[in-house]
Scaffold this motif. Sequence first.
Motif, PDB file in Angstrom:
ATOM      1  N   UNK A  71       0.836  -1.192   0.000  1.00 21.87           N
ATOM      2  CA  UNK A  71       0.000   0.000   0.000  1.00 21.87           C
ATOM      3  C   UNK A  71       0.874   1.246   0.000  1.00 21.87           C
ATOM      4  N   UNK A  72       0.724   2.089  -1.018  1.00 24.44           N
ATOM      5  CA  UNK A  72       1.535   3.296  -1.112  1.00 24.44           C
ATOM      6  C   UNK A  72       1.268   4.275   0.036  1.00 24.44           C
ATOM      7  N   UNK A  73       0.118   4.183   0.671  1.00 22.49           N
ATOM      8  CA  UNK A  73      -0.209   5.164   1.695  1.00 22.49           C
ATOM      9  C   UNK A  73       0.453   4.872   3.036  1.00 22.49           C
ATOM     10  N   UNK A  74       1.033   3.688   3.207  1.00 17.59           N
ATOM     11  CA  UNK A  74       1.635   3.343   4.491  1.00 17.59           C
ATOM     12  C   UNK A  74       2.964   4.074   4.665  1.00 17.59           C
ATOM     13  N   UNK A  75       3.137   4.814   5.751  1.00 21.37           N
ATOM     14  CA  UNK A  75       4.370   5.576   5.922  1.00 21.37           C
ATOM     15  C   UNK A  75       5.494   4.799   6.597  1.00 21.37           C
ATOM     16  N   UNK A  76       5.170   3.693   7.269  1.00 24.22           N
ATOM     17  CA  UNK A  76       6.160   3.056   8.147  1.00 24.22           C
ATOM     18  C   UNK A  76       6.189   1.545   7.945  1.00 24.22           C
ATOM     19  N   UNK A 115       9.481   1.547  -1.478  1.00 27.57           N
ATOM     20  CA  UNK A 115      10.783   0.980  -1.100  1.00 27.57           C
ATOM     21  C   UNK A 115      11.619   1.891  -0.208  1.00 27.57           C
ATOM     22  N   UNK A 116      10.999   2.825   0.514  1.00 27.58           N
ATOM     23  CA  UNK A 116      11.758   3.637   1.458  1.00 27.58           C
ATOM     24  C   UNK A 116      12.211   2.791   2.649  1.00 27.58           C
ATOM     25  N   UNK A 117      11.328   1.959   3.168  1.00 22.12           N
ATOM     26  CA  UNK A 117      11.694   1.069   4.272  1.00 22.12           C
ATOM     27  C   UNK A 117      12.211  -0.238   3.693  1.00 22.12           C
ATOM     28  N   UNK A 130      -6.461   3.517  -8.586  1.00 17.28           N
ATOM     29  CA  UNK A 130      -5.536   2.840  -9.501  1.00 17.28           C
ATOM     30  C   UNK A 130      -4.964   3.800 -10.546  1.00 17.28           C
ATOM     31  N   UNK A 131      -5.681   4.878 -10.837  1.00 16.91           N
ATOM     32  CA  UNK A 131      -5.166   5.829 -11.825  1.00 16.91           C
ATOM     33  C   UNK A 131      -3.883   6.482 -11.330  1.00 16.91           C
ATOM     34  N   UNK A 132      -3.801   6.746 -10.012  1.00 14.65           N
ATOM     35  CA  UNK A 132      -2.565   7.311  -9.438  1.00 14.65           C
ATOM     36  C   UNK A 132      -1.472   6.247  -9.404  1.00 14.65           C
ATOM     37  N   UNK A 133      -1.820   5.018  -9.014  1.00 19.28           N
ATOM     38  CA  UNK A 133      -0.831   3.944  -8.966  1.00 19.28           C
ATOM     39  C   UNK A 133      -0.227   3.714 -10.351  1.00 19.28           C
ATOM     40  N   UNK A 134      -1.068   3.719 -11.376  1.00 17.06           N
ATOM     41  CA  UNK A 134      -0.561   3.517 -12.732  1.00 17.06           C
ATOM     42  C   UNK A 134       0.384   4.642 -13.140  1.00 17.06           C
TER      43      UNK A 134
END
Length: 455
Positions: A207-212, A219-221, A277-281
């Motif tokens: 999920x892109x919205x998860x910060x941690x 792939x930040x974490x 999904x439009x943002x994810x794409x």
Amino acid sequence: MRALGAAALTLVLAACAPEPSADIAQRRTTDFSALPPMQSFAATRATPSVRSNRELAGDFLELTFELESGREIPRLTRFEGDIPLELRGNAAPSLRRDLERLIGRLQREAGLPVRAARPGEEAAIIVEVLTSRELQRAVPQAACFVVPRVRGWEEFRKARRSDKVDWTTLQSREVASVFLPGDVSPQEARDCLHEEIAQALGPLNDLYRLPDSVFNDDNFHTVLTGFDMLMLRVTYDKALANGMGRAQVADALPSILARLNPAGQRSGPPPAPPTPHIWIEAIEDALGPRGAPAHRREQARRAVELARAAGWRDTRMAFSLYAYGRLSLNQAPDQALAAFIEASNIYRTLPDTQIQAAHVAMQLGAFSLSAGEAKATLRLVDESLPAVRAAENAALLSTLMLMRAEALELQGRTAEARAERNQALGWARYGFGSDDLVRQRASEIASLAPTPAGG
């Protein structure tokens, strides 16, 4: 599935490097021939999530009952009893050490009965080390991945186009195989261990919205966080069982989270709505390996516009800006800098995005270093180092430390710069792998800074 990493550090270093000159050429010939021993991280414990249990319940349901593709998972599945794990293939000593550390953390922090398989014992999780070419021939663009119901690579090759490896058909988890490359840096191999073993055990979604969380395609974490350990602990809680549907699990979550995470029993915002999904794409087109640079930059700009239209001021907005900044470095450095500054402002206001802010600080530090602003570079680096160490990101750590060494050099603090650079190179050997790549990265960063007065 962990995607192939984008070369973010190379992009910013190449874009911010000054024009060639006699002085800069001299700095590029800095002697990096004698590299120090590889550094490695000591035992750490992840910081607990700061979100409310109401938010965490929504996160758990979306992670557990959906795949990245958007397909629904009809039931909760997990392993029962002991979970022996077997490592196969040509694994480097660093990978073996990292696997031992991960198993220890899963036992302590998630309470899971994961352990190394005994000789001759049939494992529940097989971790097989292959070459990158073998992996990508089977699953293009994947750095590593996990599949159910197979015991190793040969079984996977026979079953990969069948329902046998379809997660949605499972009734419970009995065996899974993790495939990762052995010809990458120690950090890349470790990152694969963490994400793929976590998905073998528990949530399958990102999920892109998860910060941690490592359950995020930004792939930040790169190692399992406190949030991730809590999600695994919830998955294996005694109040849940194989075969439970989404509604059943949702009913059980409040009491489970109250027991496992009492600090989360407070008011908070409702769970965030799903990411369109439009943002994810748009973001995946921007950061994917295919497409002309102009098209990828346009997709990143589109992601920014979509995030603004949605009214987001969270990690998705900041990540859109970060992606746009990276892809604008060569064509429009002023726009890139503005995007990085806005992304930094968002990340710095959120309670659990310190590692994201550090990635942006690296980008801003390249700008300040190339402008000869030693004091600003040191401030950016020094603010970021604690979060980077806590996140165990040796590639980013070494890059920031090398920038710090160059800033110290600009201030005439030569002995401090030499000591900082030596430590940085040890971390770079873990983060980047080959000695040639370590030297290349160090030379690129050295080329950013103008020669000190009198140099």
